[in-house]
Design an enzyme around this catalytic site. Structure first.
Site, PDB file in Angstrom:
ATOM      1  N   SER A 107       0.811  -1.217   0.000  1.00 51.19           N
ATOM      2  CA  SER A 107       0.000   0.000   0.000  1.00 51.19           C
ATOM      3  C   SER A 107       0.844   1.266   0.000  1.00 51.19           C
ATOM      4  O   SER A 107       0.417   2.285  -0.539  1.00 51.19           O
ATOM      5  CB  SER A 107      -0.938  -0.001   1.216  1.00 51.19           C
ATOM      6  OG  SER A 107      -1.832  -1.085   1.156  1.00 51.19           O
TER       7      SER A 107
ATOM      8  N   HIS B 195       0.155   3.375   4.709  1.00 53.38           N
ATOM      9  CA  HIS B 195      -0.696   4.061   3.745  1.00 53.38           C
ATOM     10  C   HIS B 195      -0.430   5.569   3.767  1.00 53.38           C
ATOM     11  O   HIS B 195      -0.300   6.212   2.718  1.00 53.38           O
ATOM     12  CB  HIS B 195      -2.171   3.822   4.067  1.00 53.38           C
ATOM     13  CG  HIS B 195      -2.575   2.377   4.032  1.00 53.38           C
ATOM     14  ND1 HIS B 195      -2.157   1.453   4.975  1.00 53.38           N
ATOM     15  CD2 HIS B 195      -3.389   1.702   3.175  1.00 53.38           C
ATOM     16  CE1 HIS B 195      -2.676   0.270   4.697  1.00 53.38           C
ATOM     17  NE2 HIS B 195      -3.434   0.387   3.617  1.00 53.38           N
TER      18      HIS B 195
END
Length: 361
Positions: free
Chosen positions: A235, A300
């Site tokens: 991610s 993230h």
């Protein structure tokens, strides 16, 4: 040619001689290159054209000075847009589609459309997706994805674990492990749909830099802000690419001519929000292997920060030398400072704070 039009060897050609050259040989030139040459002549107010700019154009090379020279001339281009051209083959339509998906200026789209040869192909994104994800998981582990409830989840040499942070490769290799089939599937889809077109336009060097910078920033962000959690998933790199692309669309909204751009942005944001929300929920959900918690979601956020800083600069400066961009050096310096800070944090902070880390797998 240089001795004929520049007998004094000044490095410049007069505008009059330049126009006569175009009139004499214009039919031999690619129509798009002819448009740019005419724009270059129209935009010049000094009565002379830099010979090197002419050479750069004919050899498919561009410089910052050349781009600045055609900025005003570009507004005078009156021929039909690339989108209106007919009779294109399937591959030509694909290249045109990619140009409109990623580039905000018509002259850049035409330049890319004329010069793109698919050599080399977008090998980085395809390789890291197919070989790294599926070959390793499927062949080596005999499983295409490791659920966080699987016995081999923590007993793996690739994921980042706070007790094993001295093994530096884990700050990169954690991207090959995922916390579930939905985690893997969403990252692969975003990575291919966004990463491959970006690499086709900006090249493997730039896109791989953004991707890897997002991956490293993700794991380092976890080691600083969520010190007791492991990390898995790509991610960090995926969010760096997607956030850079979305930010570039927003910053160049009027120039971007991609179809359904508002809908596409909404879908991308919904997918990213869903995946991020799932990661947050999983992080605070009771772990299957206490006292080790589930993977952190901070990777993230690290990827997003890389995307809207370094990534935006790279995507905004198509075919320009980054070493000439002041803002590029500012953001690169900030990134390097963060990496150095995180390294020293990993060396000293864990012992100074006397944290209770989960036992090694």
């Amino acid at each position: 040619l240089l001795s004929q039009f520049d007998p004094d060897n000044t490095g410049y050609i007069s505008t009059e001689k330049f126009r006569s050259l175009l009139q004499r040989h214009g039919s031999e030139l690619d129509p798009h290159k002819l448009e740019v040459l005419l724009a270059l002549a129209d935009s010049n107010s000094e009565g002379r054209i830099c010979y090197q700019d002419f050479v750069n154009l004919m050899s498919n090379k561009r410089s910052n000075s050349f781009r600045q020279a055609i900025l005003q001339g570009n507004r005078r281009l009156c021929s039909k847009a690339l989108l209106e051209e007919t009779g294109l083959s399937l591959s030509q339509r694909l290249i045109r589609h990619v140009a409109y998906e990623t580039l905000p200026r018509e002259i850049d789209r035409k330049w890319y459309y004329d010069s793109y040869t698919c050599c080399p192909p977008p090998w980085f994104m395809i390789t890291i997706t197919i070989v790294a994800f599926f070959l390793y998981n499927g062949v080596v582990l005999d499983r295409f994805v490791l659920q966080v409830t699987h016995p081999l989840y923590l007993k793996n040499a690739l994921l980042y674990h706070p007790q094993l942070r001295a093994q530096a490769w884990r700050y990169l290799t954690y991207i090959f492990m995922h916390a579930g089939i939905e985690h893997l599937g969403l990252n692969v889809v975003l990575q291919l749909l966004v990463g491959v077109p970006l690499e086709m336009v900006h090249g493997a060097a730039r896109i791989s830099f953004v991707y890897i910078a997002g991956v490293v920033a993700g794991s380092l962000a976890v080691s600083v802000a969520d010190m007791t959690a492991p990390v898995v998933g790509s991610s960090g790199g995926v969010y760096a690419l997607v956030s850079a692309h979305l930010a570039n669309i927003v910053m160049n909204w009027s120039g971007m001519k991609c179809q359904f751009k508002l809908l596409r942005m909404a879908v991308a944001l919904i997918c990213m929000s869903f995946e991020f929300g799932r990661a947050v929920w999983l992080r605070f959900h009771p772990s299957a292997y206490p006292p080790c918690p589930h993977p952190s979601f901070m990777a993230h956020l690290g990827g997003v920060m890389v995307g809207i800083t370094l990534g935006v600069i790279i995507l905004r400066n198509y075919e320009q030398r980054l070493q000439d961009q002041t803002l590029w050096w500012i953001f690169l310096s900030i990134y390097v400072i963060f990496v150095l800070f995180a390294i020293f944090w990993n060396i000293f902070a864990y012992s100074l704070l006397d944290l209770k880390l989960p036992p090694p797998p």
